[in-house]
Design a protein around this motif. Structure first.
Motif, short mmCIF file in Angstrom:
data_model
loop_
_atom_site.label_atom_id
_atom_site.label_comp_id
_atom_site.label_asym_id
_atom_site.label_seq_id
_atom_site.Cartn_x
_atom_site.Cartn_y
_atom_site.Cartn_z
N PHE A 236 0.84 -1.20 0.00
CA PHE A 236 0.00 0.00 0.00
C PHE A 236 0.87 1.25 0.00
O PHE A 236 0.66 2.19 -0.79
CB PHE A 236 -0.93 0.01 1.21
N ALA A 237 1.87 1.26 0.89
CA ALA A 237 2.78 2.41 0.97
C ALA A 237 3.60 2.56 -0.30
O ALA A 237 3.87 3.68 -0.76
CB ALA A 237 3.71 2.24 2.18
N TRP A 238 3.98 1.44 -0.89
CA TRP A 238 4.80 1.45 -2.10
C TRP A 238 3.99 1.97 -3.30
O TRP A 238 4.41 2.88 -4.01
CB TRP A 238 5.29 0.02 -2.36
N GLN A 239 2.80 1.40 -3.51
CA GLN A 239 2.02 1.72 -4.70
C GLN A 239 1.26 3.05 -4.60
O GLN A 239 0.80 3.58 -5.61
CB GLN A 239 1.05 0.57 -5.00
N LEU A 240 1.14 3.57 -3.39
CA LEU A 240 0.51 4.87 -3.20
C LEU A 240 1.18 5.94 -4.06
O LEU A 240 0.52 6.84 -4.60
CB LEU A 240 0.61 5.26 -1.72
N ALA A 241 2.49 5.82 -4.21
CA ALA A 241 3.26 6.87 -4.91
C ALA A 241 3.42 6.61 -6.40
O ALA A 241 3.94 7.49 -7.10
CB ALA A 241 4.64 7.00 -4.25
N GLY A 297 14.86 1.82 2.87
CA GLY A 297 15.51 2.39 1.69
C GLY A 297 14.50 2.93 0.69
O GLY A 297 14.69 3.99 0.09
N MET A 298 13.39 2.20 0.51
CA MET A 298 12.35 2.63 -0.43
C MET A 298 11.66 3.91 0.04
O MET A 298 11.10 4.65 -0.77
CB MET A 298 11.31 1.52 -0.58
N ALA A 299 11.71 4.18 1.34
CA ALA A 299 11.09 5.38 1.87
C ALA A 299 11.77 6.66 1.40
O ALA A 299 11.17 7.74 1.39
CB ALA A 299 11.08 5.33 3.40
N ALA A 384 6.31 8.49 1.75
CA ALA A 384 7.63 8.18 2.32
C ALA A 384 7.51 7.74 3.78
O ALA A 384 8.16 6.77 4.21
CB ALA A 384 8.55 9.39 2.20
N VAL A 385 6.66 8.43 4.55
CA VAL A 385 6.47 8.09 5.96
C VAL A 385 5.86 6.69 6.10
O VAL A 385 6.29 5.89 6.96
CB VAL A 385 5.57 9.14 6.65
N LEU A 386 4.87 6.39 5.28
CA LEU A 386 4.24 5.06 5.33
C LEU A 386 5.22 3.96 4.96
O LEU A 386 5.23 2.88 5.56
CB LEU A 386 3.02 5.03 4.41
N ARG A 387 6.06 4.21 3.97
CA ARG A 387 7.08 3.23 3.59
C ARG A 387 8.06 3.00 4.74
O ARG A 387 8.47 1.86 5.00
CB ARG A 387 7.85 3.70 2.35
#
Length: 416
Positions: A236-241, A297-299, A384-387
């Motif tokens: 979810f955090a990844w695909q949000l962006a 790192g993804m964040a 970024a925060v969610l990631r």
């Protein structure tokens, strides 16, 4: 008669060639969907968001149906090959979109992308289960890290060549994209051919299990449930962006097809040089522990992206992002296989992908909604925060898996 080791080598070789063809298809089509939609078809932000989310909701229904089909298959190769073939046929429809009346082009293109994921989801589900049966546990980290590295090199070269070629055309010219869609279809044929060259052992269906299987048995396995929670939150955090990156790069930074290719190549280069390292670290520290590292790192990617519109800076950011994307792709798949049971692996994979499809539909829409409520900077920083938080979730999962491993070892020692 070939020995098991010879069959394994042949399957691994065919899997790599099949994967290279698949990567070239994706590099020629998916990488440029948003650019084609915005630059040629005049798609809105909402339609760009649907390019990411609509395939996921269609994929969810496909996964449910695919679960039932997979439970009754003795051989998965034929079903996987046919699913890939039907998926690639949609590329021919995309070639023809430009000949429709102007007001229907963007919506038709978005709908084609969505419907393409019906057979595409069948293909993904059956391939994951199919290759999971062919590659042993001991070979997974080594083989998949090397396979992913080779595939990424193929994608990088393809993308670089496309980027150079796109410089010769105006960004609103549909011809180069039409050429890409046709070439992608031809490589899709090669993809099917090499998929069919795998040697698959035929499995007997247990007589008592001929009833319809929707895969609910997967939820009786606690390690899978905990991974499901962690994996879905991270995705979810990844695909949000995802749509936010497209909108920022094309509408804010004003990237051309050439620069889209360059940042994609930079990202792939980062993946190439880090795949083997992630494989070694997974063998040394476990998939769960390293997933926490990749999530952190993804964040950094959404936060760093919005700091500048400079093309060279954005290229560097995509390179650093690629260092962690490789770990994310490798470790998520390996961890999924690790928490599944071999006898009904298809059920576990199907349930994961069904829920992942729901997340894949919701997350991009939430991203676009946040953009409309606030700004690109606020939406990207929230992603970024969610990631970053998902890294902590994966760390908890690692400690849980470690505890389960220690308990199983104690039981084994007591029984001996």
């Amino acid at each position: 008669m070939e020995s098991p080791s010879q069959i394994t080598k042949r399957n691994e070789k065919n899997s790599i060639i099949n994967g290279v063809a698949s990567t070239i298809v994706m590099s020629m089509s998916n990488n440029y969907f948003a650019l084609f939609a915005i630059g040629v078809l005049g798609a809105t932000n909402y339609q760009v968001g649907l390019i990411s989310s609509l395939p996921q909701i269609i994929g969810m229904f496909a996964m449910i149906l695919g679960t039932v089909i997979m439970s009754r298959l003795q051989e998965k190769k034929r079903f996987t090959g046919l699913s890939i073939l039907f998926t690639r046929l949609f590329l021919l429809g995309m070639f023809l979109v430009i000949y429709l009346p102007e007001e229907y082009r963007a919506w038709t293109f978005v709908i084609l992308i969505g419907l393409m994921n019906l057979p595409g989801s069948f293909a993904m589900l059956s391939w994951q289960s199919f290759i999971g049966d062919l590659i042993s546990d001991s070979r997974r980290s080594g083989f998949f890290s090397e396979r992913n590295r080779i595939l990424t090199i193929a994608g990088m070269i393809t993308t670089l060549l496309i980027g150079i070629g796109l410089q010769w055309f105006d960004k609103s010219n549909p011809l180069p994209y039409q050429i890409l869609f046709i070439l992608a279809f031809l490589f899709g044929i090669a993809e099917v051919i090499y998929l069919n060259r795998h040697i698959e052992p035929k499995k007997e269906i247990v007589p008592g299990k001929k009833r319809l299987n929707f895969g609910w048995d997967a939820y009786k396995h606690k390690p899978f449930i905990y991974f499901l929670i962690c994996g879905l939150f991270f995705n979810f955090a990844w695909q949000l962006a995802w749509p936010l990156f497209n909108i920022y790069n094309i509408k804010v930074a004003h990237m051309t097809g050439f620069w889209i290719s360059i940042i994609t190549v930079a990202n792939q280069l980062g993946q190439i040089i880090s795949f083997k390292w992630w494989g070694r670290m997974a063998d040394k520290h476990s998939n769960g522990k390293m997933l926490a590292v990749t999530a952190v790192g993804m964040a950094s990617a959404p936060f760093l992206t919005i700091l500048s519109k400079n093309m060279y800076y954005l290229t560097f950011v995509n390179f650093t992002s690629g260092l962690f994307v490789s770990g994310t792709v490798l470790l998520l798949f390996n961890q999924l296989l690790e928490v599944t049971k071999e006898e009904n692996r298809g059920s576990f994979i199907a349930q994961y992908n069904i829920l992942l499809a729901i997340i894949g539909f919701i997350a991009p829409q939430v991203g676009v909604y946040l953009l409309q409520l606030s700004s690109i900077e606020i939406a990207m920083n929230l992603a970024a925060v969610l990631r970053l938080f998902s890294g902590a979730v994966f760390l908890l999962f690692y400690f849980y898996m470690k505890k389960q491993y220690n308990i199983s070892n104690k039981v084994a020692i007591q029984r001996s």
